[in-house]
Design a protein around this motif. Structure first.
Motif, PDB file in Angstrom:
ATOM      1  N   GLY A  96       2.289  14.639   6.939  1.00  0.00           N
ATOM      2  CA  GLY A  96       1.765  14.971   5.616  1.00  0.00           C
ATOM      3  C   GLY A  96       1.942  13.826   4.637  1.00  0.00           C
ATOM      4  O   GLY A  96       1.046  13.533   3.835  1.00  0.00           O
ATOM      5  N   ALA A  97       3.090  13.159   4.694  1.00  0.00           N
ATOM      6  CA  ALA A  97       3.350  12.023   3.807  1.00  0.00           C
ATOM      7  C   ALA A  97       2.380  10.886   4.097  1.00  0.00           C
ATOM      8  O   ALA A  97       1.827  10.274   3.172  1.00  0.00           O
ATOM      9  CB  ALA A  97       4.786  11.548   3.965  1.00  0.00           C
ATOM     10  N   ARG A  98       2.153  10.618   5.380  1.00  0.00           N
ATOM     11  CA  ARG A  98       1.215   9.539   5.742  1.00  0.00           C
ATOM     12  C   ARG A  98      -0.215   9.891   5.341  1.00  0.00           C
ATOM     13  O   ARG A  98      -0.961   9.027   4.873  1.00  0.00           O
ATOM     14  CB  ARG A  98       1.312   9.251   7.227  1.00  0.00           C
ATOM     15  CG  ARG A  98       2.580   8.526   7.595  1.00  0.00           C
ATOM     16  CD  ARG A  98       2.623   8.152   9.069  1.00  0.00           C
ATOM     17  NE  ARG A  98       3.835   7.429   9.380  1.00  0.00           N
ATOM     18  CZ  ARG A  98       4.798   7.893  10.154  1.00  0.00           C
ATOM     19  NH1 ARG A  98       4.693   9.091  10.731  1.00  0.00           N
ATOM     20  NH2 ARG A  98       5.878   7.168  10.384  1.00  0.00           N
ATOM     21  N   ALA A  99      -0.606  11.139   5.507  1.00  0.00           N
ATOM     22  CA  ALA A  99      -1.964  11.569   5.111  1.00  0.00           C
ATOM     23  C   ALA A  99      -2.145  11.430   3.599  1.00  0.00           C
ATOM     24  O   ALA A  99      -3.195  10.963   3.129  1.00  0.00           O
ATOM     25  CB  ALA A  99      -2.217  13.002   5.558  1.00  0.00           C
ATOM     26  N   ALA A 100      -1.138  11.832   2.834  1.00  0.00           N
ATOM     27  CA  ALA A 100      -1.218  11.704   1.377  1.00  0.00           C
ATOM     28  C   ALA A 100      -1.272  10.235   0.962  1.00  0.00           C
ATOM     29  O   ALA A 100      -2.021   9.869   0.050  1.00  0.00           O
ATOM     30  CB  ALA A 100      -0.036  12.408   0.724  1.00  0.00           C
ATOM     31  N   ALA A 101      -0.502   9.389   1.636  1.00  0.00           N
ATOM     32  CA  ALA A 101      -0.510   7.959   1.337  1.00  0.00           C
ATOM     33  C   ALA A 101      -1.865   7.349   1.656  1.00  0.00           C
ATOM     34  O   ALA A 101      -2.398   6.561   0.871  1.00  0.00           O
ATOM     35  CB  ALA A 101       0.590   7.247   2.119  1.00  0.00           C
ATOM     36  N   ASP A 102      -2.438   7.715   2.797  1.00  0.00           N
ATOM     37  CA  ASP A 102      -3.763   7.200   3.164  1.00  0.00           C
ATOM     38  C   ASP A 102      -4.814   7.630   2.148  1.00  0.00           C
ATOM     39  O   ASP A 102      -5.688   6.842   1.775  1.00  0.00           O
ATOM     40  CB  ASP A 102      -4.157   7.672   4.565  1.00  0.00           C
ATOM     41  CG  ASP A 102      -3.330   7.009   5.661  1.00  0.00           C
ATOM     42  OD1 ASP A 102      -2.691   5.961   5.400  1.00  0.00           O
ATOM     43  OD2 ASP A 102      -3.324   7.547   6.791  1.00  0.00           O
ATOM     44  N   SER A 124       0.856  -1.186   0.000  1.00  0.00           N
ATOM     45  CA  SER A 124       0.000   0.000   0.000  1.00  0.00           C
ATOM     46  C   SER A 124       0.894   1.238   0.000  1.00  0.00           C
ATOM     47  O   SER A 124       2.089   1.174   0.316  1.00  0.00           O
ATOM     48  CB  SER A 124      -0.899   0.018   1.242  1.00  0.00           C
ATOM     49  OG  SER A 124      -0.112   0.219   2.410  1.00  0.00           O
ATOM     50  N   SER A 125       0.308   2.352  -0.350  1.00  0.00           N
ATOM     51  CA  SER A 125       1.046   3.616  -0.308  1.00  0.00           C
ATOM     52  C   SER A 125       1.558   3.868   1.108  1.00  0.00           C
ATOM     53  O   SER A 125       2.697   4.305   1.303  1.00  0.00           O
ATOM     54  CB  SER A 125       0.153   4.775  -0.754  1.00  0.00           C
ATOM     55  OG  SER A 125      -0.241   4.612  -2.091  1.00  0.00           O
ATOM     56  N   ARG A 126       0.716   3.597   2.084  1.00  0.00           N
ATOM     57  CA  ARG A 126       1.098   3.822   3.482  1.00  0.00           C
ATOM     58  C   ARG A 126       2.305   2.967   3.864  1.00  0.00           C
ATOM     59  O   ARG A 126       3.223   3.433   4.531  1.00  0.00           O
ATOM     60  CB  ARG A 126      -0.093   3.543   4.396  1.00  0.00           C
ATOM     61  CG  ARG A 126       0.173   3.718   5.879  1.00  0.00           C
ATOM     62  CD  ARG A 126       0.537   5.177   6.206  1.00  0.00           C
ATOM     63  NE  ARG A 126       0.782   5.375   7.602  1.00  0.00           N
ATOM     64  CZ  ARG A 126      -0.064   5.925   8.457  1.00  0.00           C
ATOM     65  NH1 ARG A 126      -1.231   6.361   8.032  1.00  0.00           N
ATOM     66  NH2 ARG A 126       0.254   6.068   9.713  1.00  0.00           N
ATOM     67  N   GLU A 127       2.317   1.708   3.429  1.00  0.00           N
ATOM     68  CA  GLU A 127       3.455   0.842   3.737  1.00  0.00           C
ATOM     69  C   GLU A 127       4.734   1.378   3.103  1.00  0.00           C
ATOM     70  O   GLU A 127       5.791   1.388   3.740  1.00  0.00           O
ATOM     71  CB  GLU A 127       3.198  -0.581   3.247  1.00  0.00           C
ATOM     72  CG  GLU A 127       2.143  -1.320   4.042  1.00  0.00           C
ATOM     73  CD  GLU A 127       1.764  -2.640   3.414  1.00  0.00           C
ATOM     74  OE1 GLU A 127       1.519  -3.582   4.202  1.00  0.00           O
ATOM     75  OE2 GLU A 127       1.700  -2.749   2.178  1.00  0.00           O
TER      76      GLU A 127
END
Length: 66
Positions: free
Chosen positions: A48-54, A20-23
């Motif tokens: 911000g990176a985690r929010a965008a990935a989610d 996943s993007s988050r992983e």
């Protein structure tokens, strides 16, 4: 999971559903933290990176482009 070596491999993992993007973001952030003593990065916006990935994962789950 282990972060793929190339951007193309990351894209393939996303397309195949093996990551996943988050992983991928979490693995990338872990690598950044491990290399922190190099002082090579000025700023890291982990939240911000985690929010965008989610958000990308949510769009992919809805059948939209990530």
């Amino acid at each position: 999971m282990s972060l793929p070596d190339t951007v193309e491999a990351c894209a393939a993992a996303l397309a195949q559903g093996t990551a996943s993007s988050r992983e991928l973001v979490d693995e990338s952030l872990a690598r950044c933290a491990a290399a922190g003593d190099l002082n090579a990065l000025v700023s890291i916006d982990a939240d911000g990176a985690r929010a965008a990935a989610d958000a990308a994962d949510a769009r992919r789950a809805a059948g939209e482009a990530g």
